[in-house]
Design an enzyme around this catalytic site. Sequence first.
Site, mmCIF file in Angstrom:
data_model
loop_
_atom_site.group_PDB
_atom_site.id
_atom_site.type_symbol
_atom_site.label_atom_id
_atom_site.label_comp_id
_atom_site.label_asym_id
_atom_site.label_seq_id
_atom_site.Cartn_x
_atom_site.Cartn_y
_atom_site.Cartn_z
ATOM 1 N N ARG A 180 47.100 48.049 45.271
ATOM 2 C CA ARG A 180 45.726 47.719 45.675
ATOM 3 C C ARG A 180 44.981 48.965 46.193
ATOM 4 N NH1 ARG A 180 47.690 44.459 43.299
ATOM 5 N NH2 ARG A 180 48.149 42.287 43.839
ATOM 6 N N SER A 228 43.445 37.231 49.217
ATOM 7 C CA SER A 228 44.238 37.815 50.306
ATOM 8 C C SER A 228 43.400 38.815 51.092
ATOM 9 C CB SER A 228 45.467 38.529 49.744
ATOM 10 O OG SER A 228 46.340 37.564 49.206
ATOM 11 N N GLU A 298 42.856 44.359 52.724
ATOM 12 C CA GLU A 298 42.672 44.561 51.284
ATOM 13 C C GLU A 298 41.182 44.433 50.975
ATOM 14 O OE1 GLU A 298 45.247 42.281 48.628
ATOM 15 O OE2 GLU A 298 43.579 42.070 47.218
HETATM 16 C C1 FAD Z 1 40.527 32.919 45.260
HETATM 17 C C2 FAD Z 1 40.784 34.399 45.089
HETATM 18 C C3 FAD Z 1 41.985 34.817 44.562
HETATM 19 C C4 FAD Z 1 42.258 36.188 44.392
HETATM 20 N N1 FAD Z 1 43.442 36.580 43.859
HETATM 21 C C5 FAD Z 1 43.688 37.886 43.670
HETATM 22 C C6 FAD Z 1 44.925 38.320 43.079
HETATM 23 O O1 FAD Z 1 45.782 37.538 42.696
HETATM 24 N N2 FAD Z 1 45.135 39.648 42.933
HETATM 25 C C7 FAD Z 1 44.202 40.562 43.306
HETATM 26 O O2 FAD Z 1 44.441 41.769 43.125
HETATM 27 N N3 FAD Z 1 43.035 40.200 43.872
HETATM 28 C C8 FAD Z 1 42.753 38.890 44.053
HETATM 29 N N4 FAD Z 1 41.557 38.503 44.617
HETATM 30 C C9 FAD Z 1 40.611 39.537 45.086
HETATM 31 C C10 FAD Z 1 39.562 39.976 44.032
HETATM 32 O O3 FAD Z 1 39.331 38.952 43.074
HETATM 33 C C11 FAD Z 1 39.992 41.272 43.336
HETATM 34 O O4 FAD Z 1 40.116 42.342 44.241
HETATM 35 C C12 FAD Z 1 38.990 41.678 42.230
HETATM 36 O O5 FAD Z 1 39.533 42.744 41.494
HETATM 37 C C13 FAD Z 1 37.640 42.120 42.792
HETATM 38 O O6 FAD Z 1 36.741 42.216 41.694
HETATM 39 P P1 FAD Z 1 35.172 42.046 41.911
HETATM 40 O O7 FAD Z 1 34.517 42.270 40.604
HETATM 41 O O8 FAD Z 1 34.880 40.747 42.561
HETATM 42 O O9 FAD Z 1 34.896 43.255 42.886
HETATM 43 P P2 FAD Z 1 33.916 43.272 44.160
HETATM 44 O O10 FAD Z 1 34.438 42.355 45.216
HETATM 45 O O11 FAD Z 1 32.520 43.091 43.712
HETATM 46 O O12 FAD Z 1 34.150 44.760 44.658
HETATM 47 C C14 FAD Z 1 35.408 45.142 45.208
HETATM 48 C C15 FAD Z 1 35.452 46.663 45.353
HETATM 49 O O13 FAD Z 1 35.399 47.245 44.053
HETATM 50 C C16 FAD Z 1 34.293 48.122 43.955
HETATM 51 N N5 FAD Z 1 33.751 48.018 42.598
HETATM 52 C C17 FAD Z 1 33.348 46.894 41.959
HETATM 53 N N6 FAD Z 1 32.946 47.192 40.713
HETATM 54 C C18 FAD Z 1 33.105 48.533 40.566
HETATM 55 C C19 FAD Z 1 32.862 49.440 39.492
HETATM 56 N N7 FAD Z 1 32.374 49.042 38.312
HETATM 57 N N8 FAD Z 1 33.165 50.748 39.687
HETATM 58 C C20 FAD Z 1 33.655 51.177 40.865
HETATM 59 N N9 FAD Z 1 33.893 50.367 41.920
HETATM 60 C C21 FAD Z 1 33.615 49.056 41.762
HETATM 61 C C22 FAD Z 1 33.297 47.638 44.997
HETATM 62 O O14 FAD Z 1 32.410 48.669 45.389
HETATM 63 C C23 FAD Z 1 34.240 47.218 46.108
HETATM 64 O O15 FAD Z 1 34.662 48.328 46.856
HETATM 65 C C24 FAD Z 1 41.278 37.142 44.780
HETATM 66 C C25 FAD Z 1 40.039 36.713 45.298
HETATM 67 C C26 FAD Z 1 39.797 35.348 45.435
HETATM 68 C C27 FAD Z 1 38.454 34.916 45.968
#
Ligand code: FAD
Length: 306
Positions: A180, A228, A298
Amino acid sequence: MSGGTNNSPRAHDIAPEFASRVLRGVPMSKHTSWHAGGPADLFFIPRDTADLGSFIRQLPLDLPLLWIGLGSNLLVRDGGLRGAVISTHGALGTLERSSATRIHAGAGVPCTRIARQCVKWGLGPAEFFAGIPGTLGGALAMNAGAWGRETWSHVIEVQVMDRRGMRHTRAPADYEIGYRRVRGPADEWFVGARLEFERRPGVNDAAIRDLLERRRQTQPIGQWSCGSVFVNPPGEHAARLIESAGLKGLRIGDASVSEKHANFIINHGAARAADIEALILEVQRKVAAVHGIDLLTEVRIVGDAA
Ligand SMILES: Cc1cc2nc3c(=O)[nH]c(=O)nc-3n(C[C@H](O)[C@H](O)[C@H](O)COP(=O)(O)OP(=O)(O)OC[C@H]3O[C@@H](n4cnc5c(N)ncnc54)[C@H](O)[C@@H]3O)c2cc1C
């Protein structure tokens, strides 16, 4: 915003061709899965990568930028965000197969779509993406993963954009990649990636349904959360530490530690980001007192306090 703090853009800072497409004062509670967070000064959804490059090029160079995907790993404080938010969700949505085992995806493609499309193409193991409710861009930034699989194990190359709107192609060797955690060149963001999987002719939707069902049994799916909250310390599970410290159900305002999975914090409807952050700090304090272990977040916490 207009004429506000030093980092706040004034109307004339935005080129006329973008002025009507830049939203101002957008509540980040509408763009985060915790449904909490204050307003972004500027909010922009690009049409495509070229449009995004042009937008970034005309911004003042010192204007802070935050790129977001689906906001599923983001706590934005109640005072909101200065500068500009770039939302890739609904944009940068290309998803294509580029060879027998390789695909190319834009940063705005939801991970769930990658999982389903790879099954259709007979490629795997991409099923682990199915339960991650974010975009590929977010998954690249976080090295998102599940069931022992991680995003970066499949990356062949990434396309990035720098602070001047220029595109570059980078190799995994250009990044420090961990659990992560991804560290790469400063002031660059992901616009897409080429990913490699294996040919899995027999793979089908049942594999995805199984993994989603396993999640439903152990996680509070459907409630407002960020998944998480804390990373697992080496050799430990954050959820076990929180649960054994007696913190399930601990509540501040309308936010509480999930009874179903102790590493999830739920917004029951009216929690402010300050409630969620206070609960995060309280969990960290109590786990440190009981177990002598410092939990690290995280989720990414950004923005100004109210
Ligand atoms: C119900 C639930 C279950 C989940 N299960 C998991 C799991 O099993 N495993 C896991 O790893 N995570 C999990 N997550 C967390 C989350 O879904 C992941 O971390 C996911 O990768 C975040 O993607 P996002 O597009 O929503 O990013 P955002 O939340 O929009 O951004 C997260 C970070 O990434 C950066 N970012 C976003 N897009 C870009 C880009 N294009 N370039 C550079 N930086 C960028 C943002 O600036 C920020 O720092 C879960 C979340 C929820 C709500």
